[in-house]
Design an enzyme around this catalytic site. Sequence first.
Site, PDB file in Angstrom:
ATOM      1  N   CYS A  71      -3.551   0.228   6.943  1.00  0.00           N
ATOM      2  CA  CYS A  71      -3.788  -0.456   7.919  1.00  0.00           C
ATOM      3  C   CYS A  71      -4.302   0.528   9.046  1.00  0.00           C
ATOM      4  O   CYS A  71      -4.978  -0.269  10.050  1.00  0.00           O
ATOM      5  CB  CYS A  71      -2.397  -0.950   8.456  1.00  0.00           C
ATOM      6  SG  CYS A  71      -1.107   0.183   8.441  1.00  0.00           S
ATOM      7  N   ASN A  89       0.720  -1.198  -0.037  1.00  0.00           N
ATOM      8  CA  ASN A  89       0.071  -0.142   0.102  1.00  0.00           C
ATOM      9  C   ASN A  89       1.028   1.418   0.193  1.00  0.00           C
ATOM     10  O   ASN A  89       0.390   2.213  -0.399  1.00  0.00           O
ATOM     11  CB  ASN A  89      -1.033  -0.082   1.043  1.00  0.00           C
ATOM     12  CG  ASN A  89      -0.165  -0.243   2.619  1.00  0.00           C
ATOM     13  OD1 ASN A  89       0.895  -0.547   2.730  1.00  0.00           O
ATOM     14  ND2 ASN A  89      -1.256   0.157   3.480  1.00  0.00           N
ATOM     15  N   GLU A 136       4.520  -4.152  12.222  1.00  0.00           N
ATOM     16  CA  GLU A 136       3.527  -2.897  12.038  1.00  0.00           C
ATOM     17  C   GLU A 136       2.439  -3.850  11.045  1.00  0.00           C
ATOM     18  O   GLU A 136       2.546  -3.912   9.933  1.00  0.00           O
ATOM     19  CB  GLU A 136       4.133  -1.758  11.402  1.00  0.00           C
ATOM     20  CG  GLU A 136       3.099  -0.656  11.412  1.00  0.00           C
ATOM     21  CD  GLU A 136       2.036  -0.879  10.534  1.00  0.00           C
ATOM     22  OE1 GLU A 136       0.989  -1.139  10.632  1.00  0.00           O
ATOM     23  OE2 GLU A 136       2.537  -0.011   9.216  1.00  0.00           O
ATOM     24  N   GLU A 157       7.714   2.707  14.409  1.00  0.00           N
ATOM     25  CA  GLU A 157       8.523   3.229  13.446  1.00  0.00           C
ATOM     26  C   GLU A 157       8.386   4.645  13.319  1.00  0.00           C
ATOM     27  O   GLU A 157       7.346   5.302  13.810  1.00  0.00           O
ATOM     28  CB  GLU A 157       7.823   2.883  12.037  1.00  0.00           C
ATOM     29  CG  GLU A 157       8.229   1.267  11.806  1.00  0.00           C
ATOM     30  CD  GLU A 157       7.846   0.907  10.313  1.00  0.00           C
ATOM     31  OE1 GLU A 157       8.876   0.320   9.704  1.00  0.00           O
ATOM     32  OE2 GLU A 157       6.650   0.704  10.109  1.00  0.00           O
TER      33      GLU A 157
END
Length: 518
Positions: A312, A181, A278, A492
């Site tokens: 997400c 994505n 993640e 992150e």
Amino acid sequence: MLQRLAASLRLPAAAAPLAAAVRCVSSGSVDVKVPLNFWAGKRQTSPETCNKEHVYEPATGRVLCHLEPCGAVEVDQAVKAAESAFGHWSKLSGMERAKIMIEAARIIERRREEIAEMEVVNNGKSITEARLDVDSARLCIEYYAALASTLAGQHVQLAGGSFAYTRREPLGVCVGIGAWNYPFQIASWKSAPALACGNSMVFKPSPVTPVTAVMLAEIYAAAGAPEGLLNVVQGGQETGSLLCHHPDVAKVSFTGSVATGKKIMEMASKGVKPVTLELGGKSPLLIFQDSDLENAVRGALMANFLSQGQVCSNGTRVFVQKDILPEFVEEVVKRTRAIQIGDPLLESTRMGALVNRPHLEKVLSFVDQAKKEGATVLCGGEAFVPSDPKLRGGYYMTPCVLGDCTDEMSCVKEEIFGPVMSVLSFETEEEVLLRANDTTMGLAAGVFTRDVRRAHRVVEHLKAGSCFINNYNITPVEVPFGGFKMSGIGRENGQVTVEYYSQLKTVFVEMGDVDSLF
């Protein structure tokens, strides 16, 4: 995921107005013939030509290129190249590493439009969003370049003049495994902190979107990085498994589904390797009756329809307090119907194509299932065929708003990963908090309210790693991003990510004689 759209982005002068005039590519016009694997400073071809896989252009459905998956030999070559580069890179000062990273960021800025166009061709998102993704990638590299020279340990004074100190040292060869994505942005978000800390990296993009990660590897090389500092290996599950099990890999960072994240964690555990994960989300967005309705509607749209809903952190469970539900739904439906769908390389397009046909069919099946379970389709939720003949094989759908949803429905419980918003009503703060937290995932959450005390009180009780007050899907690189529960491990972005790409060594220094018991 977006930076703040105006204030926090340093945009090249007149970038948007010039973009249409200097468009280098158009949908259906690109054929990628160059190799997509990259190690030891150059693009590499695989001798196993019989295993090539088709990669499709989402906007048109045509074959864009062919993927050469890497096997054990190629993975080992890439890791060995990364090992060689690590020996040199890890000995440079933070300032020396920063100089190269800043030059890479400058190259990205110069090539912004080219990179964004290729991201659109390979991923299907609108050119407007792709430019912001490239900007986020550049800002991330600039941010960690600035941190590279600040990495330091601690001095601890002990009795008798003795002392101890800590050294923050790199891990070695790190592996990054990306999602489809945000291909270029994720490659940057993983490589920038790794390189700033003195590591090298082997990156595996999603086999669905393999094109732009290798551009980043070339950019680092052009900026003066040693050969093998960032390597790109293409492939699917087998290639990822080879990377996770490789004895010379020190760490694995993965972005993707919960199911795959579990497998990666298991594989990395065989070598006791640290992981950053993640993973997915089914995030709640809480809209209270005292909200600024205009901003709440905007936030709900941003929480559901960026990148065709393939995000997400999206707030796909939209809880609206009962008294304002009719007005909210009316406005959301009106604006959703107005979203311009079509050629993602056109400036006017706000929703491009989903990433591939199987995924499009999966998202549409969720809408069908929602109807069977009693939800009402207020708008959208159907396959869309653009009028342009060259786009008719693309993977488009109309953005969907579902009403009359309940907590037990599949559309509310499962991650759809498409442009589908589920609207639910609530009455009290206590009730909605219980319902919002009733999920195994905890990536993100949001709240809209004018009551500052309620905003902070609600956020305190939301079980999610990234929370938003009166906005949604804003991800500046200066702050950490990551989830609770099954949405992942580690973070992150932000300063804390340095801890996930480095290790502490403690050194004790005796200034007197040894006091022995023997």
